[in-house]
Scaffold this active site. Structure first.
Site, PDB file in Angstrom:
ATOM      1  N   ASP A   1       0.770  -1.196  -0.133  1.00  0.00           N
ATOM      2  CA  ASP A   1       0.137  -0.075  -0.092  1.00  0.00           C
ATOM      3  C   ASP A   1       1.007   1.287  -0.078  1.00  0.00           C
ATOM      4  O   ASP A   1       2.074   1.114   0.236  1.00  0.00           O
ATOM      5  CB  ASP A   1      -0.881   0.105   1.201  1.00  0.00           C
ATOM      6  CG  ASP A   1      -0.475   0.039   2.559  1.00  0.00           C
ATOM      7  OD1 ASP A   1       0.921   0.201   2.690  1.00  0.00           O
ATOM      8  OD2 ASP A   1      -0.882  -0.311   3.414  1.00  0.00           O
TER       9      ASP A   1
ATOM     10  N   GLN B   1     -11.500   7.428  -4.796  1.00  0.00           N
ATOM     11  CA  GLN B   1     -12.077   7.815  -3.544  1.00  0.00           C
ATOM     12  C   GLN B   1     -13.462   8.643  -3.841  1.00  0.00           C
ATOM     13  O   GLN B   1     -13.884   8.631  -4.738  1.00  0.00           O
ATOM     14  CB  GLN B   1     -11.025   8.666  -3.026  1.00  0.00           C
ATOM     15  CG  GLN B   1      -9.832   8.036  -2.518  1.00  0.00           C
ATOM     16  CD  GLN B   1      -9.912   7.082  -1.147  1.00  0.00           C
ATOM     17  OE1 GLN B   1     -11.010   7.161  -0.681  1.00  0.00           O
ATOM     18  NE2 GLN B   1      -8.944   6.388  -0.842  1.00  0.00           N
TER      19      GLN B   1
ATOM     20  N   ASP C   1      -8.019  -7.502   1.035  1.00  0.00           N
ATOM     21  CA  ASP C   1      -6.954  -7.514   2.071  1.00  0.00           C
ATOM     22  C   ASP C   1      -7.626  -7.103   3.271  1.00  0.00           C
ATOM     23  O   ASP C   1      -8.412  -6.290   3.152  1.00  0.00           O
ATOM     24  CB  ASP C   1      -5.751  -6.944   1.779  1.00  0.00           C
ATOM     25  CG  ASP C   1      -5.944  -5.500   2.108  1.00  0.00           C
ATOM     26  OD1 ASP C   1      -5.407  -4.962   3.172  1.00  0.00           O
ATOM     27  OD2 ASP C   1      -6.530  -4.660   1.324  1.00  0.00           O
TER      28      ASP C   1
ATOM     29  N   CYS D   1     -11.849 -28.949   8.324  1.00  0.00           N
ATOM     30  CA  CYS D   1     -10.846 -27.927   7.626  1.00  0.00           C
ATOM     31  C   CYS D   1      -9.358 -28.791   7.823  1.00  0.00           C
ATOM     32  O   CYS D   1      -9.252 -29.466   8.632  1.00  0.00           O
ATOM     33  CB  CYS D   1     -11.021 -26.792   8.908  1.00  0.00           C
ATOM     34  SG  CYS D   1      -9.642 -25.616   8.661  1.00  0.00           S
TER      35      CYS D   1
ATOM     36  N   CYS E   1      -6.496 -27.295   8.154  1.00  0.00           N
ATOM     37  CA  CYS E   1      -5.371 -26.628   8.971  1.00  0.00           C
ATOM     38  C   CYS E   1      -5.005 -27.208  10.157  1.00  0.00           C
ATOM     39  O   CYS E   1      -5.664 -28.261  10.704  1.00  0.00           O
ATOM     40  CB  CYS E   1      -5.817 -25.140   9.286  1.00  0.00           C
ATOM     41  SG  CYS E   1      -6.679 -25.054  10.880  1.00  0.00           S
TER      42      CYS E   1
ATOM     43  N   CYS F   1      -7.313 -27.511  13.264  1.00  0.00           N
ATOM     44  CA  CYS F   1      -8.604 -28.475  13.017  1.00  0.00           C
ATOM     45  C   CYS F   1      -8.010 -29.841  13.170  1.00  0.00           C
ATOM     46  O   CYS F   1      -8.824 -30.743  13.432  1.00  0.00           O
ATOM     47  CB  CYS F   1      -9.248 -27.934  11.841  1.00  0.00           C
ATOM     48  SG  CYS F   1     -10.072 -26.533  12.263  1.00  0.00           S
TER      49      CYS F   1
ATOM     50  N   HIS G   1      -5.539 -20.898  11.184  1.00  0.00           N
ATOM     51  CA  HIS G   1      -6.761 -21.758  10.733  1.00  0.00           C
ATOM     52  C   HIS G   1      -7.517 -20.228  10.075  1.00  0.00           C
ATOM     53  O   HIS G   1      -8.213 -20.523   9.151  1.00  0.00           O
ATOM     54  CB  HIS G   1      -7.662 -22.016  12.154  1.00  0.00           C
ATOM     55  CG  HIS G   1      -9.336 -21.920  11.613  1.00  0.00           C
ATOM     56  ND1 HIS G   1      -9.635 -23.127  11.241  1.00  0.00           N
ATOM     57  CD2 HIS G   1     -10.194 -21.078  11.847  1.00  0.00           C
ATOM     58  CE1 HIS G   1     -10.940 -22.938  11.168  1.00  0.00           C
ATOM     59  NE2 HIS G   1     -11.353 -21.711  11.405  1.00  0.00           N
TER      60      HIS G   1
END
Length: 375
Positions: A92, A189, A266, A304, A306, A309, A335
């Site tokens: 950014d 904007q 994001d 899940c 991950c 989990c 997760h």
């Protein structure tokens, strides 16, 4: 060398399935970018971030210019090597953080002079300096320098802020150094005012950018106003360029924005929530600090993949959180990033199969059920 380009494979209503090609690899869209503010996704190793399916991360110009410094990162081989991330990086422009974090800032036509929130040292950030910093970092996607319009703002305040950002957009484009596989995004904007958003979009299109972001949302206006602003803005943006909604958001925000033609997102929410005992599941948000989990042997979310989990119970995650063990935030962060990447994968599949509206309805109905009943 790879050219910076966007290709669209399919559409389902306004929702788009595509791929963005950059110097450090391709990004399948719609995509969610984990936030690596200070050259790290907090509580995660880069290879763990990649294991979730994330193809791109976000770095922060303001934080990196202050510490360790853009010139130092450049000497050390650029941000990709510095943080051991081989995929694309978006940075950014620093404008939002200057407005929200810096001390004693002074804004004028040339840019912003401010004091560091770390040590009070004085710095100046202009469109030209922002472009230079992002070039030194080696960003695949550079963001034009802008002022993030505060909320609430009157039409006059929003117009003044937006027009300053459009003048800065011209200077950003002039200062940007073209390199194969590297792109520059302009930022629309105008607050919640459709006429100002239209003016901003037209100004950016006339300047010409590789992608277009919608900024100044998710700042307190609420989901209904955000979606109304997207309804008025996104159709004005070029169809052959990627569209990025900055700083958004919750899963329902992302789904609604994808339905309106947004390609990239994001947000700090999945990582920040992971550090505060909050877990995102298909049935809504779960607070692992709650006592209801202390005797629960079930996984956080069935199915899940991950580590949280796959290998641990809710009871153990609750124990880690209550004991303030660092493994708790690490597992919940993993997760949450996995949950967001799974959502994007499911959205891409739904768009490709022409069923994204049905997917959105099913996701909303499932979230409305709330967490699984306690034992």
């Amino acid at each position: 060398m790879t050219s910076f380009r966007y290709e669209r494979f399919a559409s389902d209503g306004a929702a788009r399935l595509g791929r963005l090609h950059t110097a450090h690899g391709a990004i399948d869209t719609p995509a969610f970018m984990p936030v690596g503010t200070a050259a790290t996704v907090k509580a995660m190793q880069p290879e763990s971030v990649a294991a979730t399916g994330a193809q791109i991360v976000l770095g922060n110009t303001y934080h990196l210019m202050l510490r360790p410094g853009a010139e130092r990162i450049d000497r050390l081989g650029g941000l990709h090597r510095f943080m051991n991330w081989s995929g694309p990086i978006l940075t950014d422009s620093g404008g939002f953080q200057v407005m929200s974090l810096a001390k004693l800032r002074k804004l004028d036509e040339n840019g912003v002079t401010f004091q560091s929130h770390h040590d009070g040292s004085s710095h100046h950030l202009s469109p030209e300096r922002s472009m230079e910093i992002q070039r030194l970092l080696g960003s695949d996607i550079t963001m034009a320098f802008d002022e993030c319009t505060p909320f609430p703002a009157t039409p006059a305040q929003a117009a003044e802020s937006m027009r300053l950002s459009m003048r800065w957009a011209v200077r950003s484009k002039t200062a940007f150094v073209e390199r194969p596989g590297h792109g520059l995004f302009g930022i629309v904007q105008g607050g919640i005012y459709p006429d100002l958003r239209a003016e901003s979009a037209q100004a950016l299109i006339e300047i010409g950018f590789d992608g277009y972001a919608v900024g100044g949302l998710a700042v307190g206006e609420g989901q209904e106003a955000m979606f109304a602003t997207l309804d008025a803005t996104v159709p004005l943006l070029p169809e052959d360029r990627p569209r990025y909604l900055m700083g958004v958001g919750r899963p329902s925000d992302i789904i609604g924005a994808v339905l309106r033609g947004i390609d990239m997102f994001d947000c700090v929410m999945p990582t920040r929530s992971g550090r505060t005992a909050q877990a995102f599941t298909r049935r809504g948000t779960v607070n692992l600090r709650n006592a209801r989990h202390q005797d629960d042997p079930r996984p956080l979310e069935e199915g899940c993949g991950c580590p949280a989990c796959r290998s641990y119970s809710r009871a153990y995650l609750h124990h880690l959180i209550r004991s303030e063990e660092i493994l708790g935030p690490m597992l919940l962060t993993w997760h949450n990033i996995q949950a967001y990447q799974d959502l994007m994968r499911d959205l891409r599949a739904a768009i490709g199969e022409g069923r994204v509206a049905a997917f959105a309805a099913e996701a909303a109905a499932r979230e409305a059920l709330g967490d699984i009943p306690p034992l």
